[in-house]
Design an enzyme around this catalytic site. Structure first.
Site, PDB file in Angstrom:
ATOM      1  CG  HIS A  70       1.020  -0.881  -0.925  1.00  0.00           C
ATOM      2  ND1 HIS A  70       0.095  -0.794   0.254  1.00  0.00           N
ATOM      3  CD2 HIS A  70       0.052  -1.649  -1.853  1.00  0.00           C
ATOM      4  CE1 HIS A  70      -0.985  -1.366  -0.023  1.00  0.00           C
ATOM      5  NE2 HIS A  70      -0.928  -1.837  -1.148  1.00  0.00           N
ATOM      6  CG  ASP A 186      -3.706  -4.783   0.073  1.00  0.00           C
ATOM      7  OD1 ASP A 186      -2.850  -4.295  -0.488  1.00  0.00           O
ATOM      8  OD2 ASP A 186      -4.996  -4.191  -0.056  1.00  0.00           O
ATOM      9  CD  GLU A 216      -1.848   0.680  -3.296  1.00  0.00           C
ATOM     10  OE1 GLU A 216      -2.404   0.181  -4.788  1.00  0.00           O
ATOM     11  OE2 GLU A 216      -2.657   0.410  -2.351  1.00  0.00           O
ATOM     12  CD  GLU A 217      -4.505  -0.389   0.502  1.00  0.00           C
ATOM     13  OE1 GLU A 217      -5.555   0.135  -0.326  1.00  0.00           O
ATOM     14  OE2 GLU A 217      -3.967  -1.316   0.372  1.00  0.00           O
TER      15      GLU A 217
HETATM   16 ZN    ZN Z   1      -2.578  -3.313  -2.103  1.00  0.00          ZN
END
Ligand code: ZN
Length: 370
Positions: A70, A186, A216-217
């Site tokens: 992502h 991330d 995604e988050e």
């Molecule tokens: Zn992630």
């Protein structure tokens, strides 16, 4: 044949982590991803949510593998600008109050420029003793961009709805050339692993779809629609996982260790409510890692999940697993990874993509009994 190295992953990770790209506003990361994937793809497109999808056709033309990393990062969105030019904000994704105070942030202006601000709150000198013990709430914080009025802020190109992220460059820790720290690791590491694996694929039987997903988050949204359009027969998500192998944490709570190789996930989420990795895909990853001498660890994560959870539930179901890059201090401005783990994640993903056969892929997605 393309070789994944520490140098190649570091330079791409540096470019990708240093752009501003919270969920729903991934444009700057997307531009880099397109440039990187284009020369290696048979076709490439961007869908309506902003996912980048690149395809490398396989030699057998049956079976579709989806790789997903992502592009979005956690961030902030400006919700109010007061008369004196202070900005109030709300979180985008899992932003903890505990890491916000004292941070420098980058704000993207209307014209796409990036300006700097700092997150402030009431000075400790005028707090009551009991206030000093508490983490302030987001509603009690603000961003200071050095303006004297709302008009001045608007002249900078910042409005309600402008977005901000931590202001950090990717850099090496200590005297190390292996351990790096930065923001948005991330999951720009997952994007790097996906891109580098895609470049290194060699002799694939199945069609490989490399997807840099969005949002995604904020609920695995990009992966959900990308999986619908691709209809993969098998899928891997590439994302960070918790490495709590740090001071004061007993060994049984480490989950993974930095520098010990990519983690092949068994389950994630609270009480295994995230992904339960498909056993055949999980075991194939372990088998290939052993066969090709790639260091690896096996992971049972007590919280969090990845795009694989959304992809696994596409249509009639997709055998899905996760290759995780161990990371310390996730969702903070000082996320930390070991570059060897990133290199080995990309290598393992490239090997998996190159070695799985059409027969295997079709056999694991449907077992006809009668
Ligand atoms: Zn992630």
């Amino acid at each position: 044949m393309y070789e994944v190295t520490k140098e190649s992953v570091f330079s791409l990770l540096k470019k990708l982590t240093e752009v501003v790209g919270p969920s729903g506003f991934e444009d700057a990361a997307r531009d880099i991803v397109i440039e990187e994937l284009k020369p290696y793809a048979d076709s490439l497109w961007v869908d309506s949510l902003g996912n980048v999808i690149a395809v490398k056709r396989g030699s057998r033309g049956s079976g579709r593998l989806m790789l997903a990393g992502h592009m979005d990062e956690i961030g902030l969105i400006i919700s109010f600008i007061d008369q004196r030019g202070f900005l109030r904000f709300q979180p985008i994704g899992g932003v903890s109050e505990r890491v916000l105070l004292g941070q420098r942030v980058q704000i993207r202006t209307r014209e796409g420029r990036v300006i700097r601000g700092v997150i402030g709150s009431k000075p400790p000198h005028i707090m009551k003793p009991e206030e000093l013990k508490q983490v302030p709430e987001i509603k009690d914080m603000f961003i200071d961009v050095g303006a004297g009025s709302r008009e001045e802020v608007e002249k900078m190109g910042v409005t309600v709805g402008s977005i901000a992220v931590f202001d950090r460059e990717l850099t090496f820790l200590g005297g190390s050339t292996d351990v790096v720290t930065g923001k948005a690791i991330d999951d720009r590491v997952g994007v790097v692993a996906t891109i580098e694996a895609f470049k290194a694929i060699d002799g694939n039987e199945v069609d490989v779809y490399a997807v840099a997903t969005v949002q995604e988050e904020v609920g695995l949204k990009g992966a959900r629609v990308a999986a619908y359009s691709i209809s993969p027969n098998v899928a891997l998500a590439l994302d960070v996982t918790i490495a709590s192998d740090v001071a004061g944490i007993p060994e049984q709570d480490w989950i993974t260790q930095l520098g010990k190789g990519p983690a092949i996930k068994v389950v994630d989420g609270r009480a295994a409510t995230g992904l339960i990795a498909h056993p055949a895909v999980r075991d194939k990853l372990i088998e290939l890692a052993k066969q090709y001498g790639i260091p690896h660890q096996v992971e049972v994560a007590p919280g969090g999940t990845t795009d694989a959870s959304a992809i696994a539930l596409n249509k009639e179901g997709v055998p899905a697993a996760t290759v995780s890059i161990p990371a310390r201090y996730i969702h903070s401005p000082v996320e930390v990874i070991h570059l060897a783990d990133l290199v080995n994640s990309a290598k393992l993903t490239a090997i998996f993509s190159s070695k799985i056969t059409s027969e295997w892929v079709l056999a694991i997605s449907k077992r006809v009994i009668k």
